[in-house]
Design a protein around this motif. Sequence first.
Motif, PDB file in Angstrom:
ATOM      1  N   UNK A  91       1.093  -1.092   0.136  1.00 40.29           N
ATOM      2  CA  UNK A  91      -0.215   0.093   0.114  1.00 40.29           C
ATOM      3  C   UNK A  91       1.275   1.359   0.153  1.00 40.29           C
ATOM      4  N   UNK A  92       0.142   2.148  -0.161  1.00 42.76           N
ATOM      5  CA  UNK A  92       0.842   3.841   0.191  1.00 42.76           C
ATOM      6  C   UNK A  92       1.492   3.777   1.581  1.00 42.76           C
ATOM      7  N   UNK A 116      -1.648  -4.565  11.680  1.00 47.70           N
ATOM      8  CA  UNK A 116      -0.133  -4.054   9.806  1.00 47.70           C
ATOM      9  C   UNK A 116      -1.405  -3.852   9.286  1.00 47.70           C
ATOM     10  N   UNK A 117      -1.460  -2.638   8.601  1.00 50.69           N
ATOM     11  CA  UNK A 117      -2.542  -2.200   7.470  1.00 50.69           C
ATOM     12  C   UNK A 117      -1.757  -3.381   5.944  1.00 50.69           C
ATOM     13  N   UNK A 118      -2.124  -3.268   5.019  1.00 49.42           N
ATOM     14  CA  UNK A 118      -2.612  -3.755   3.790  1.00 49.42           C
ATOM     15  C   UNK A 118      -2.695  -4.017   3.164  1.00 49.42           C
ATOM     16  N   UNK A 119      -3.450  -4.702   1.500  1.00 54.08           N
ATOM     17  CA  UNK A 119      -3.895  -4.126   0.431  1.00 54.08           C
ATOM     18  C   UNK A 119      -5.267  -5.269   0.235  1.00 54.08           C
ATOM     19  N   UNK A 120      -5.545  -5.694   1.300  1.00 58.08           N
ATOM     20  CA  UNK A 120      -6.569  -6.725   1.732  1.00 58.08           C
ATOM     21  C   UNK A 120      -6.700  -8.001   0.756  1.00 58.08           C
ATOM     22  N   UNK A 146      -4.346 -16.905  16.927  1.00 53.35           N
ATOM     23  CA  UNK A 146      -4.928 -16.584  15.572  1.00 53.35           C
ATOM     24  C   UNK A 146      -4.564 -15.359  14.825  1.00 53.35           C
ATOM     25  N   UNK A 147      -5.003 -16.121  13.425  1.00 53.58           N
ATOM     26  CA  UNK A 147      -4.309 -14.334  12.766  1.00 53.58           C
ATOM     27  C   UNK A 147      -5.997 -14.419  12.063  1.00 53.58           C
ATOM     28  N   UNK A 148      -6.301 -13.255  11.233  1.00 56.22           N
ATOM     29  CA  UNK A 148      -7.038 -12.644  10.889  1.00 56.22           C
ATOM     30  C   UNK A 148      -7.465 -11.393   9.561  1.00 56.22           C
ATOM     31  N   UNK A 149      -7.972 -10.528   9.385  1.00 57.80           N
ATOM     32  CA  UNK A 149      -7.971  -9.795   8.366  1.00 57.80           C
ATOM     33  C   UNK A 149      -9.477  -8.741   8.272  1.00 57.80           C
ATOM     34  N   UNK A 150      -9.566  -7.948   7.723  1.00 57.12           N
ATOM     35  CA  UNK A 150     -10.466  -7.359   7.415  1.00 57.12           C
ATOM     36  C   UNK A 150     -10.468  -6.387   5.683  1.00 57.12           C
ATOM     37  N   UNK A 151     -10.554  -6.072   5.301  1.00 60.59           N
ATOM     38  CA  UNK A 151     -10.118  -5.142   3.955  1.00 60.59           C
ATOM     39  C   UNK A 151      -8.690  -4.300   4.180  1.00 60.59           C
ATOM     40  N   UNK A 152      -8.456  -3.379   5.027  1.00 61.46           N
ATOM     41  CA  UNK A 152      -6.993  -2.903   5.345  1.00 61.46           C
ATOM     42  C   UNK A 152      -6.110  -3.631   6.179  1.00 61.46           C
ATOM     43  N   UNK A 153      -6.874  -4.170   7.099  1.00 54.73           N
ATOM     44  CA  UNK A 153      -5.255  -4.655   8.225  1.00 54.73           C
ATOM     45  C   UNK A 153      -5.245  -5.920   8.198  1.00 54.73           C
ATOM     46  N   UNK A 154      -4.281  -6.540   8.461  1.00 55.59           N
ATOM     47  CA  UNK A 154      -4.061  -8.104   9.123  1.00 55.59           C
ATOM     48  C   UNK A 154      -3.931  -8.022  10.779  1.00 55.59           C
TER      49      UNK A 154
END
Length: 117
Positions: A34-35, A58-62, A98-106
């Motif tokens: 991401x930017x 952490x943030x990421x591209x989803x 536990x690993x999980x994510x949403x549209x912007x974060x892991x």
Amino acid sequence: MSIDIPANIAVADVDICSLVGNLLDNAIQGCMTIGENERQISFKADADNGDIFVVMTNSFDGYTKKKNGKYSSTKGKGFGIGLESIKTTVNRYNGYVNFYNDRKNFYTDIMLKQNLS
């Protein structure tokens, strides 16, 4: 970043280094998708009732890949070596991950037991 764990813990230094190294490597790789002004990494480790708790975001591209409900590597074939290494270390200490994510974060939540009996 916040780390508040006692110096004398039942987790081997090499295991702590492996966990933190893999978590940070994955977080940095995720942020690189991401930017620059969107990149964020949050890390917290502390102890409670003798157990060690680690929370990483952490943030990421989803974008993720999953196979049979498990995260797969987005860099190649198979499951991510870093995540599998984290799971192996956590299991060694009868812990939980536990690993999980949403549209912007892991997100990664870890608990390591100090009383292994």
